[in-house]
Motif scaffolding. Structure first.
Motif, PDB file in Angstrom:
ATOM      1  N   VAL A 159     -12.367   9.467   6.652  1.00  0.00           N
ATOM      2  CA  VAL A 159     -11.309   8.701   5.976  1.00  0.00           C
ATOM      3  C   VAL A 159     -10.723   9.524   4.828  1.00  0.00           C
ATOM      4  N   ARG A 160     -11.595  10.159   4.051  1.00  0.00           N
ATOM      5  CA  ARG A 160     -11.117  10.976   2.917  1.00  0.00           C
ATOM      6  C   ARG A 160     -10.222  12.110   3.403  1.00  0.00           C
ATOM      7  N   GLU A 161     -10.646  12.783   4.477  1.00  0.00           N
ATOM      8  CA  GLU A 161      -9.862  13.919   4.976  1.00  0.00           C
ATOM      9  C   GLU A 161      -8.518  13.446   5.524  1.00  0.00           C
ATOM     10  N   LEU A 162      -8.543  12.315   6.209  1.00  0.00           N
ATOM     11  CA  LEU A 162      -7.298  11.799   6.772  1.00  0.00           C
ATOM     12  C   LEU A 162      -6.311  11.463   5.649  1.00  0.00           C
ATOM     13  N   ALA A 163      -6.804  10.816   4.593  1.00  0.00           N
ATOM     14  CA  ALA A 163      -5.923  10.465   3.477  1.00  0.00           C
ATOM     15  C   ALA A 163      -5.420  11.726   2.777  1.00  0.00           C
ATOM     16  N   ALA A 164      -6.291  12.737   2.664  1.00  0.00           N
ATOM     17  CA  ALA A 164      -5.883  13.989   2.012  1.00  0.00           C
ATOM     18  C   ALA A 164      -4.781  14.677   2.813  1.00  0.00           C
ATOM     19  N   SER A 165      -4.752  14.437   4.127  1.00  0.00           N
ATOM     20  CA  SER A 165      -3.726  15.062   4.962  1.00  0.00           C
ATOM     21  C   SER A 165      -2.424  14.259   4.943  1.00  0.00           C
ATOM     22  N   GLY A 166      -2.379  13.163   4.178  1.00  0.00           N
ATOM     23  CA  GLY A 166      -1.117  12.441   3.996  1.00  0.00           C
ATOM     24  C   GLY A 166      -1.034  11.097   4.690  1.00  0.00           C
ATOM     25  N   SER A 167      -2.033  10.759   5.528  1.00  0.00           N
ATOM     26  CA  SER A 167      -2.008   9.452   6.188  1.00  0.00           C
ATOM     27  C   SER A 167      -2.376   8.353   5.190  1.00  0.00           C
ATOM     28  N   THR A 168      -1.990   7.148   5.534  1.00  0.00           N
ATOM     29  CA  THR A 168      -2.369   5.967   4.757  1.00  0.00           C
ATOM     30  C   THR A 168      -3.487   5.265   5.525  1.00  0.00           C
TER      31      THR A 168
ATOM     32  N   VAL B 240       0.850  -1.196   0.000  1.00  0.00           N
ATOM     33  CA  VAL B 240       0.000   0.000   0.000  1.00  0.00           C
ATOM     34  C   VAL B 240       0.888   1.249   0.000  1.00  0.00           C
ATOM     35  N   PRO B 241       0.842   2.066  -1.060  1.00  0.00           N
ATOM     36  CA  PRO B 241       1.651   3.282  -1.103  1.00  0.00           C
ATOM     37  C   PRO B 241       1.223   4.279  -0.030  1.00  0.00           C
ATOM     38  N   GLU B 242       2.185   5.055   0.462  1.00  0.00           N
ATOM     39  CA  GLU B 242       1.907   6.105   1.444  1.00  0.00           C
ATOM     40  C   GLU B 242       0.859   7.078   0.939  1.00  0.00           C
ATOM     41  N   GLY B 243      -0.006   7.520   1.837  1.00  0.00           N
ATOM     42  CA  GLY B 243      -0.970   8.566   1.501  1.00  0.00           C
ATOM     43  C   GLY B 243      -2.149   8.086   0.683  1.00  0.00           C
ATOM     44  N   THR B 244      -2.336   6.760   0.592  1.00  0.00           N
ATOM     45  CA  THR B 244      -3.464   6.236  -0.183  1.00  0.00           C
ATOM     46  C   THR B 244      -4.405   5.443   0.729  1.00  0.00           C
ATOM     47  N   VAL B 245      -5.608   5.182   0.213  1.00  0.00           N
ATOM     48  CA  VAL B 245      -6.590   4.359   0.921  1.00  0.00           C
ATOM     49  C   VAL B 245      -6.658   3.007   0.218  1.00  0.00           C
ATOM     50  N   CYS B 246      -6.439   1.954   0.992  1.00  0.00           N
ATOM     51  CA  CYS B 246      -6.550   0.592   0.446  1.00  0.00           C
ATOM     52  C   CYS B 246      -7.773  -0.073   1.054  1.00  0.00           C
ATOM     53  N   GLY B 247      -8.636  -0.603   0.220  1.00  0.00           N
ATOM     54  CA  GLY B 247      -9.789  -1.361   0.701  1.00  0.00           C
ATOM     55  C   GLY B 247      -9.470  -2.847   0.610  1.00  0.00           C
ATOM     56  N   LEU B 248      -9.499  -3.532   1.759  1.00  0.00           N
ATOM     57  CA  LEU B 248      -9.289  -4.982   1.764  1.00  0.00           C
ATOM     58  C   LEU B 248     -10.678  -5.613   1.793  1.00  0.00           C
ATOM     59  N   LEU B 249     -11.064  -6.162   0.659  1.00  0.00           N
ATOM     60  CA  LEU B 249     -12.453  -6.558   0.422  1.00  0.00           C
ATOM     61  C   LEU B 249     -12.582  -8.074   0.425  1.00  0.00           C
TER      62      LEU B 249
ATOM     63  N   ALA C  34      -3.885  12.386  13.565  1.00  0.00           N
ATOM     64  CA  ALA C  34      -3.727  11.719  12.289  1.00  0.00           C
ATOM     65  C   ALA C  34      -2.548  10.755  12.411  1.00  0.00           C
ATOM     66  N   PRO C  35      -2.812   9.437  12.551  1.00  0.00           N
ATOM     67  CA  PRO C  35      -1.683   8.520  12.611  1.00  0.00           C
ATOM     68  C   PRO C  35      -1.067   8.391  11.221  1.00  0.00           C
ATOM     69  N   SER C  36       0.150   7.900  11.169  1.00  0.00           N
ATOM     70  CA  SER C  36       0.801   7.708   9.874  1.00  0.00           C
ATOM     71  C   SER C  36       0.040   6.654   9.059  1.00  0.00           C
ATOM     72  N   VAL C  37      -0.362   5.579   9.729  1.00  0.00           N
ATOM     73  CA  VAL C  37      -1.153   4.532   9.057  1.00  0.00           C
ATOM     74  C   VAL C  37      -2.341   4.188   9.967  1.00  0.00           C
ATOM     75  N   LEU C  38      -3.546   4.306   9.420  1.00  0.00           N
ATOM     76  CA  LEU C  38      -4.743   3.978  10.198  1.00  0.00           C
ATOM     77  C   LEU C  38      -5.371   2.696   9.659  1.00  0.00           C
ATOM     78  N   PHE C  39      -5.651   1.770  10.566  1.00  0.00           N
ATOM     79  CA  PHE C  39      -6.318   0.518  10.210  1.00  0.00           C
ATOM     80  C   PHE C  39      -7.756   0.565  10.725  1.00  0.00           C
ATOM     81  N   LEU C  40      -8.694   0.309   9.840  1.00  0.00           N
ATOM     82  CA  LEU C  40     -10.109   0.304  10.217  1.00  0.00           C
ATOM     83  C   LEU C  40     -10.690  -1.050   9.798  1.00  0.00           C
ATOM     84  N   ASP C  41     -11.120  -1.830  10.783  1.00  0.00           N
ATOM     85  CA  ASP C  41     -11.645  -3.168  10.474  1.00  0.00           C
ATOM     86  C   ASP C  41     -13.167  -3.099  10.394  1.00  0.00           C
ATOM     87  N   GLU C  42     -13.694  -3.166   9.187  1.00  0.00           N
ATOM     88  CA  GLU C  42     -15.137  -3.042   8.940  1.00  0.00           C
ATOM     89  C   GLU C  42     -15.748  -1.879   9.723  1.00  0.00           C
ATOM     90  N   PRO C  43     -15.237  -0.662   9.470  1.00  0.00           N
ATOM     91  CA  PRO C  43     -15.655   0.472  10.306  1.00  0.00           C
ATOM     92  C   PRO C  43     -17.125   0.846  10.162  1.00  0.00           C
TER      93      PRO C  43
END
Ligand SMILES: Nc1ncnc2c1ncn2[C@@H]1O[C@H](COP(=O)(O)OP(=O)(O)O)[C@@H](O)[C@H]1O
Ligand SMILES: [Mg+2]
Length: 331
Positions: free
Chosen positions: A182-191, A31-40, A157-166
């Motif tokens: 989630v969108r705002e956090l990613a826009a601020s540079g978090s993953t 997962v690249p820095e600053g992006t949102v990854c959906g584990l589906l 804003a953590p560097s990497v945030l994990f959300l399990d079925e939020p």
């Protein structure tokens, strides 16, 4: 090392057995820095196990994982310092009020008192808890605790945030607030790495979707890449009279370029289409010209079940009634 610097999460060949079949069976992810990854993936696919390994709560049997630049097995404290996790109600103290909980988290993260208070107020508003902010958490409902737990994950804003079925179990308004946070956090540079059972949710938020099945990633790409693997959006068509079904199927086949799936009992036909609005328009016009009465026609995103059917040839264990995809209805 060059490559590692730009990846916030890396998993390579991660395995975990609890006893029976492996929960993770060669799990790979980048997962690249600053992006949102959906584990589906469906229930039991291994999503929570993957999150627990990546957040250092569970030790893998084999393989390697690096989060925020540190190996989760060798340097768990360094990893924990840089990540956030929501989904366990771990953050919530029963004796304190909702507001006190969030202020406490702010102080633990070294915010000054005024900033912690302001941040708590914003998050209580955002997650629909303002009216209950002064109640002790032990009097909160399950849904309120869940929202407070999520809010705590957003205090800093953590560097990497994990959300399990939020968003599982949240109503649509609260779900939208989580999505926006989630969108705002990613826009601020978090993953952000979030798990979900809903393709439409991953489609809304994620730059990258990884589909997990039986402990391994079976498809990985942008939402558009994934949908084109599946064959695009779906047209669902219900004809008024069963007598019109065969001809309607020919019309839909012409627009989709393949035979639709038919459910004759429900007078329903379904087919994936690439050119969404163009195909829908063509189908509606052709049916009108041929005098075939239509009871309902809808354009919708594929469901997780259809993604699985197309990637694995098998339906998910919990194939659901009626799409949980978002629908654009016509007619
Ligand atoms: N603590 C546990 N003990 C034994 N088996 C477990 C445990 N946790 C999960 N499993 C099993 O591991 C597999 C993956 O579970 P999990 O990671 O919770 O999947 P998901 O979060 O995608 O629903 C499932 O078959 C589940 O039954
Ligand atoms: Mg789970």
């Amino acid at each position: 090392m060059e490559r590692m610097n730009s990846l916030a999460v890396v998993a390579e060949g991660v395995r975990k057995h609890y006893g029976g079949a492996p929960a993770l069976d060669g799990f790979d992810l980048a997962v690249p820095e600053g992006t949102v990854c959906g584990l589906l993936g469906p229930n039991g696919a291994g999503k929570t196990t993957a999150v627990r390994v990546l957040t250092t709560l569970l030790r893998a049997d084999a393989g390697r994982a690096v989060v925020a630049g540190f190996d989760v097995a060798a340097r768990p404290a360094e990893v924990r310092y840089r990540i956030g996790l929501a989904g366990q109600n771990a953050a919530v103290d029963e004796i304190l009020t909702g507001r006190e909980n969030l202020e406490m988290w702010g102080r633990l993260y070294h915010l000054d008192a005024a900033t912690a208070r302001r941040r708590a107020g914003e998050l209580l508003d955002r997650f629909g808890l303002a009216a209950d902010a002064e109640k002790r958490v032990k009097h909160y409902s399950g849904g309120m605790r869940r929202r407070l737990d999520l809010a705590a994950a957003f205090v800093l804003a953590p560097s990497v945030l994990f959300l399990d079925e939020p968003t599982t179990g949240l109503d649509p308004r609260n779900r939208d607030e989580v999505w926006q946070a989630v969108r705002e956090l990613a826009a601020s540079g978090s993953t952000v790495l979030m798990t979900t059972q809903y393709l439409f949710e991953a489609d809304q938020l994620a730059h990258q979707i990884a589909v997990i099945d039986a402990g391994r990633v079976i498809a990985d790409g942008s939402p558009d890449e994934l949908k084109s693997m599946v064959g695009g959006d779906q047209i669902d068509l219900v004809v008024r009279d069963a007598a019109g079904l065969a001809e309607a199927a020919r019309v839909l086949a012409a627009a989709a370029g393949r035979d639709p799936v038919a459910d004759p009992g429900a007078r329903r036909l379904t087919a994936p289409v690439h050119d969404r609005i163009g195909a829908l328009t063509e189908v509606v016009r052709e049916l009108g010209e041929r005098g075939i009465a239509v009871e309902d026609v809808a354009l919708r995103r594929p469901t997780l079940d259809e993604v699985f059917l197309s990637l694995t040839g098998e339906r998910t264990a919990r194939a659901e009634e009626g799409g949980h995809g978002e629908e654009d209805r016509a007619a």
